[in-house]
Structures are given as C-alpha cells and as structure tokens.
Scaffold this active site. Sequence first.
Site, PDB file in Angstrom:
ATOM      1  N   HIS A  38       0.803  -1.220   0.000  1.00 34.74           N
ATOM      2  CA  HIS A  38       0.000   0.000   0.000  1.00 34.74           C
ATOM      3  C   HIS A  38       0.839   1.274   0.000  1.00 34.74           C
ATOM      4  CE1 HIS A  38      -3.730   1.900  -0.136  1.00 34.74           C
ATOM      5  NE2 HIS A  38      -4.287   1.554   1.010  1.00 34.74           N
ATOM      6  N   ASP A  44      -2.335   1.713  -4.544  1.00 28.79           N
ATOM      7  CA  ASP A  44      -3.559   2.072  -3.842  1.00 28.79           C
ATOM      8  C   ASP A  44      -4.658   1.045  -4.121  1.00 28.79           C
ATOM      9  OD1 ASP A  44      -2.467   4.378  -2.725  1.00 28.79           O
ATOM     10  OD2 ASP A  44      -2.885   5.556  -4.531  1.00 28.79           O
TER      11      ASP A  44
END
Length: 435
Positions: free
Chosen positions: A407, A411
């Site tokens: 992450h 995204d």
Amino acid sequence: MATVEMVMPKMGESIIEGTILTWLKKEGDKIEQDESVLEVATDKVDTEVPAIHGGILKQILVKEGDVVAVGAPIAIIETDAEVATTPSVPASSSNVAEKEDLIAAAPAQTATLVSTSSSDDSKGDDRFYSPLVQSIAKEENISKAELASISGTGKDGRVTKNDMLAYLKNRGQQQPTPQATAPKPSASAPIPKVDVSISAHDEIIEMDRMRKMIAQRMLDSKRISPHVTSFVEADVTNIVLWRNKVKDAYKKKEGEALTFTPFFVQAVAKAIRDFPMINISVDGENIIKKKDINIGIAVALPSGNLIVPNIKNADQFNLTGLSKKVNDLATRARNNKLSPDELGGGTYTISNVGSFGNVMGTPIIMQPQVAILAVGAITKKPAVVETPTGDVIAIRHKMFLSHSYDHRVVDGSLGGMFVRRVADYLEAFDLETEL
C-alpha cells in the site's frame, strides 16, 4: 588433444562469486559435455555446474571451500582439438572477457567493504566473507565480532559454509565470550521471543536452513510493506470445460499434464500489460518500473518448504509454452535442479493455494516485488447466468483470487482493478482456442 579452461559461470544477476562446495569428479575422470562436475553455493541457492566440454578432467584449479569470482578458471579439461576451438565460456558468461577487470576487482572491493564496516566489532578482522556465509550469519543473528571468532578452513583462512554449519551445531554448547554476548547491531527491530512450554511428549524439530531463510524473508516483507488484500470471485467454467476436452490429447502429444497454472500466468501477464504500475519495485523514495514481466510460481517442495522459480518474459509465451515452462520449473524445483538465475529477477508472483484445497488466502509479498496473487480452489456453485431469454440458475465453476499488494505504492483502486482484470481475462477464455 587440446585443453580448454572451465570457468566459474554466471549464476544469476548480481552474483559475482560462488563457493566451491563439492567436486563431483576427480582429476583423471572422463566427463561428458553438460555432465555435472561440481556443486557451487551462492547466497541464493546451491547448484550443480555442468562441464562445458566432454573429455578428461585434467586438473582441478580450486579447492572445496574456495570462493571463486565469476569468470575465473576452475578446471582444465583435456578434449579433442575440434571441440576445443569452440568458445570455452558458456553463453551466460559470454561477456566475461570484456568484464575481466571488473570481475577480478569485485572480490577485493567486497572484502574491503566487509572489513571496513566490521572494523569496530571485529577488531581488525580483514578476512573475506562470501555472500553465502554472510547470509547464514544474518539468518542466525551472528554478529560481526562473533563471525570474526569462527575458525576458517578455506583458502587463506576463509570461513566456508561447512565451517558455519559446524559452528552453529555446537554454538549453543559453547561458553559465551564477551564479544559473542555484545549487543548485535540490527537494521530492524528485534523480534520478541515468546516463551514456549515443552512437555515430555513433545518433539523438538530444528528448522533447516531453507525454513529459516523463508521465515526471515516473510518477517522482513511484513515489516517493509503495508499489506492490503483485495478479493474477486471469477467464473472459470470455460477454462474447466476446455481443459477437460483437450487434456488427454495434450498429454499424449506433449508427454506431460496440462494444469490450470498456465492459464493463471497468462491472465496475470496480460493484466500486467494493462496495469504496468503493478510491475514495479521500491528503491528508497524511487519507484523502479520493470520492463520485463517475470512471473514467479510458488512450488511446494517434498520437505514442506516453498521455493519460487520465475518464468522470464512470461508475456511472450503462448499457452503451450507456458505449460511447458511451468512443468519444467516445478519438476526441477522438486529435484533441486534450479539455477540461481531462475530464482531471481521476479517481478510478480502467483501462489496456488487451491492446490491444497483452500478457497482463498492472504499471501505475503515476495520482496522487492509489490504484489502477489493467491488463486483458490475451483468449486462448483449455483449462479445466476444471463441468457437472451432471461436469467437462469446454472452450475458454474468458480474460484476466488486474492491479491495482496504494497500500500506504499499500490492504492486500493489499482490493486482492485488489477485483480478484477485478471478475473476478466480468465472468464473471457475462448472455448474455440486451439493448442
């Protein structure tokens, strides 16, 4: 008769040397071309090195335990004059001559780095430590001072793999010295030890080296990458029906089984082309966008450990080519016949948890990659199917895809769209496809 030099071959990107483990042949033995002559260890894998020519092994130039630079001569082979006129360096080492100065200097430069960085702890230890020895020391939490105290049986007192294993075997029985008990510098936070109760009926099993390496890498990956996982259910009925139709003919024609893994690799390779920012690595504050699509496939070994060989340029193979690559890599992985180059350079990984009957999983990323896909078991389910005359309930073959991603740089939108695209490619498989 003429003689040719057998040199230390290039065994993977970033590998500049190897440690001679065992000579499988002795001086005077007759050897065939491509017959294994010795075992070499690198920081990635232990592998056998084949002969570059057939003939007589006239002279062995390096001893077991020696650390040898890529491109350096390791043996002399006496062979026919006609054969001797062919290049003596394997294809993977064809540029060795051009890089002779760099190769010769590499061990010395590495040794300088080791002795400089460890000068505070090892009090002037200027021995050269191979990447394999350094890797074992890191896995075992051996400080630089403790490493300096280990007696070496290799050339010039170098510490070999066997020295490390012998030391580790008796490490717990040795009386700790002030140096050995000194605080160990570590780039990561120390892992807290959990007290475990042991009863008289319990069995204590020591981790082998590979299991320790897997454990360390999994811990490192969870610490480095904030993991997020997205899930998609895919309808793979067309793939199941088509495979059932052609698998017998394929086995008769190719002499091997047609598994589901090539379909997954093909779909992932196509999706990576659509979403190239999945095919990246993180280098500090920089993102490295990879040009090649090298897909790793996790293979369970008979020992229970896991290894991940890579299909290089997977997007350039058709389904038959991918099937052959998958079967070849899996077979050689289980027989410990992989080369270091086949274990490095991966840009994305697939783990087939469905082969164990699991419907989904949350896999851990293989560093320095940023994503990994777990494919679950294919099961029959009732589902609503749209038809020209209306919706109907039908029995379909479905599976879950679990996509874990880093992450920091991937995204939720990208991670979710990517795994959805993989599912789309699987669902759109054409029943008229020809092998």
